[in-house]
Design an enzyme around this catalytic site. Structure first.
Site, mmCIF file in Angstrom:
data_model
loop_
_atom_site.group_PDB
_atom_site.id
_atom_site.type_symbol
_atom_site.label_atom_id
_atom_site.label_comp_id
_atom_site.label_asym_id
_atom_site.label_seq_id
_atom_site.Cartn_x
_atom_site.Cartn_y
_atom_site.Cartn_z
ATOM 1 C CE1 TYR A 53 -12.370 -12.088 6.058
ATOM 2 C CE2 TYR A 53 -13.499 -9.998 6.280
ATOM 3 C CZ TYR A 53 -12.816 -10.906 5.505
ATOM 4 O OH TYR A 53 -12.568 -10.632 4.176
ATOM 5 C CB SER A 215 -4.953 -7.447 -1.087
ATOM 6 O OG SER A 215 -3.622 -7.380 -0.614
ATOM 7 N N PRO A 216 -5.750 -3.930 -2.131
ATOM 8 C CG PRO A 216 -6.878 -1.942 -1.689
ATOM 9 C CD PRO A 216 -6.888 -3.407 -1.363
ATOM 10 C CG LEU A 217 -2.876 -0.244 0.231
ATOM 11 C CD1 LEU A 217 -2.672 0.435 1.578
ATOM 12 C CD2 LEU A 217 -2.595 0.727 -0.909
ATOM 13 N N GLY A 219 -1.049 -6.292 0.619
ATOM 14 C CA GLY A 219 -0.548 -6.675 1.935
ATOM 15 C C GLY A 219 0.356 -5.657 2.595
ATOM 16 C CG LEU A 221 4.723 -5.793 -0.508
ATOM 17 C CD1 LEU A 221 4.993 -6.671 -1.716
ATOM 18 C CD2 LEU A 221 6.021 -5.524 0.237
ATOM 19 C CG LEU A 222 1.535 -1.443 -3.779
ATOM 20 C CD1 LEU A 222 0.278 -1.751 -4.583
ATOM 21 C CD2 LEU A 222 2.621 -0.861 -4.693
ATOM 22 N N GLY A 223 2.150 0.486 0.694
ATOM 23 C CA GLY A 223 1.773 1.456 1.712
ATOM 24 C C GLY A 223 2.834 2.465 2.074
ATOM 25 N N GLY A 224 4.043 2.325 1.537
ATOM 26 C CA GLY A 224 5.081 3.323 1.781
ATOM 27 C C GLY A 224 6.131 2.935 2.794
#
Length: 326
Positions: A53, A215-217, A219, A221-224
Site C-alpha cells: 500500500y 470491497s464490501p461496497l 468500489g 457502487l453500493l455507496g449511494g
C-alpha cells in the site's frame, strides 16, 4: 462496537475492520491519524494494511504512516489488532529475480522484517498471504511461517484471494504438521459480488476460517452516489460500471430509503449477516466517512429485507455442488 472471534482462534476483533489502503494516497498523514484515533475511540480494534500500500515505488508508505501513528504512544499499538500482507513486488532491487510476487520463504523473511521496521513494532497479530503462489509448496510456506511464529513476530496466519480448494489444501497440510493453519481469509465479497458463496464461504465456515470481506461496497457502487455525476467520484471516472447496474442500484436505493438507512450502511450490514463473516473492511478516505460507517453494526435486517436484497442482487444459486446441478 460489536466483536467476533477471528475464525476459530481465541482472538476477538471488531466487526468492522479499518482498511488503510487510502492512507498516503488519497488520504494525507494528518487525516489518517484522525481516522485511526477515532476508530480506536469507537471500539474498532482491527486494522488491516499491506506492504504494497502506497503503491508502485511508494510501496510501504502506508505501513510507515501507521508506524509513526503507533510511535505517538497512548496505547495505540497495544489496543490495535494489526493485520498486514505480503506477496507483491516491493520494487526493491536487492530482491533481484525474486522482485515480483510470491510467497517463498525468502520473501516471507525479508518482507516480514521490512514491515516490522516500517510499522515500528516487534510483532504482527495477523500476517496474511496476499495472493496464491502456485510455485511455493505448503511444505515451504508452513515451515517458513513456523519460525517467526515461534519467535513471537507473528500471532496468526491469514490468506487473501484464495479459492475454496486453496483453503482446504492449506488446512490439510497444516493439520499434518500439527499447526493451527489459517484463521482468516480476506476475500472480495459484496451484494454485487456474491460468487464466493459457491465455494469460498462454505469452505471457510466448515474449516473455521473467518472471512474478512474486502470491497464490501464494490468500489463505491453500493455507496449511494454511483448514479450521481459528482466531479472526481468513481461514477464520474467510470460511468459504465454504474450504468450496467443502474436498475439494481435504483431498486437498492429505494429499499434503503424505506429503511431510513444509507446504502453504504445497508450493504455493510448485509455483509455482516453472511456465514463465516468476521468483518467487512471499511476504507474511509475521511473522518466523516468513518463516522458514518459506524452505524452499520447496529442495523438489523429482517428476513423480509434479506429476501428483497436477494431479489435485487441474486447470488450464484446456492452453494456448490447444488448450484452446478440441482
Amino acid at each position: 462496537m460489536k466483536y467476533s472471534y477471528l475464525g476459530r482462534s481465541g482472538l476477538k476483533v471488531s466487526r468492522l475492520c479499518l482498511g488503510t489502503m487510502n492512507f498516503g494516497v488519497d488520504t494525507d498523514e494528518k487525516e489518517a491519524y484522525r481516522i485511526m484515533d477515532a476508530a480506536l475511540d469507537a471500539g474498532i480494534n482491527f486494522v488491516d494494511t499491506a506492504n504494497i500500500y502506497g503503491w508502485g515505488t511508494n510501496s510501504g508508505r502506508t505501513e510507515e504512516i501507521i508506524g509513526r501513528w503507533f510511535a505517538q504512544g497512548g496505547g495505540r499499538r497495544e489496543r490495535t489488532v494489526l493485520a498486514t500482507k505480503f506477496y507483491g513486488d516491493m520494487h526493491d532491487k536487492n530482491d533481484g529475480p525474486n522482485q515480483g510476487g510470491g510467497l517463498s520463504a525468502y520473501k516471507l523473511r525479508r518482507h516480514l522484517d521490512a514491515s516490522l521496521k516500517r510499522l515500528q513494532t516487534d510483532h504482527i497479530e495477523l500476517y496474511q498471504m496476499h495472493h496464491v503462489d502456485r510455485h511455493a509448496s505448503w511444505d515451504e510456506m508452513w515451515e517458513a511461517y513456523q519460525v517467526p511464529i515461534l519467535q513471537g513476530k507473528i500471532g496468526y496466519v491469514g490468506s487473501s484471494n484464495f479459492a475454496g480448494r486453496d483453503l482446504v489444501k492449506a488446512q490439510y497440510e497444516a493439520k499434518s504438521r500439527h499447526q493451527l493453519g489459517l484463521v482468516s481469509e480476506q476475500h472480495k465479497y459484496s451484494l454485487l459480488c456474491r460468487l464466493p458463496e459457491l465455494e469460498v464461504l462454505p469452505a471457510a465456515e466448515e474449516l473455521g476460517i473467518g472471512v474478512i470481506a474486502w470491497s464490501p461496497l464494490d468500489g463505491g457502487l453500493l455507496g449511494g452516489n454511483a448514479l450521481k455525476p459528482i466531479a472526481g467520484s468513481k461514477r464520474a471516472s467510470n460511468p459504465e460500471r454504474a450504468d450496467k447496474h443502474r436498475t439494481q442500484l435504483e431498486a437498492f436505493s429505494s429499499l434503503c430509503k424505506e429503511l431510513g438507512e444509507s446504502e453504504a450502511n445497508v450493504a455493510l450490514a448485509w455483509t455482516l449477516t453472511r456465514p463465516a463473516m468476521t468483518a467487512p473492511i471499511i476504507g474511509p478516505r475521511t473522518l466523516e466517512q468513518l463516522e458514518s460507517s459506524l452505524r452499520a453494526v447496529d442495523i438489523e435486517l429482517n428476513a423480509d429485507v434479506l429476501s428483497r436484497l436477494d431479489d435485487i442482487f441474486p447470488g450464484p444459486g446456492g452453494e456448490a455442488p447444488r448450484a452446478y446441478a440441482w
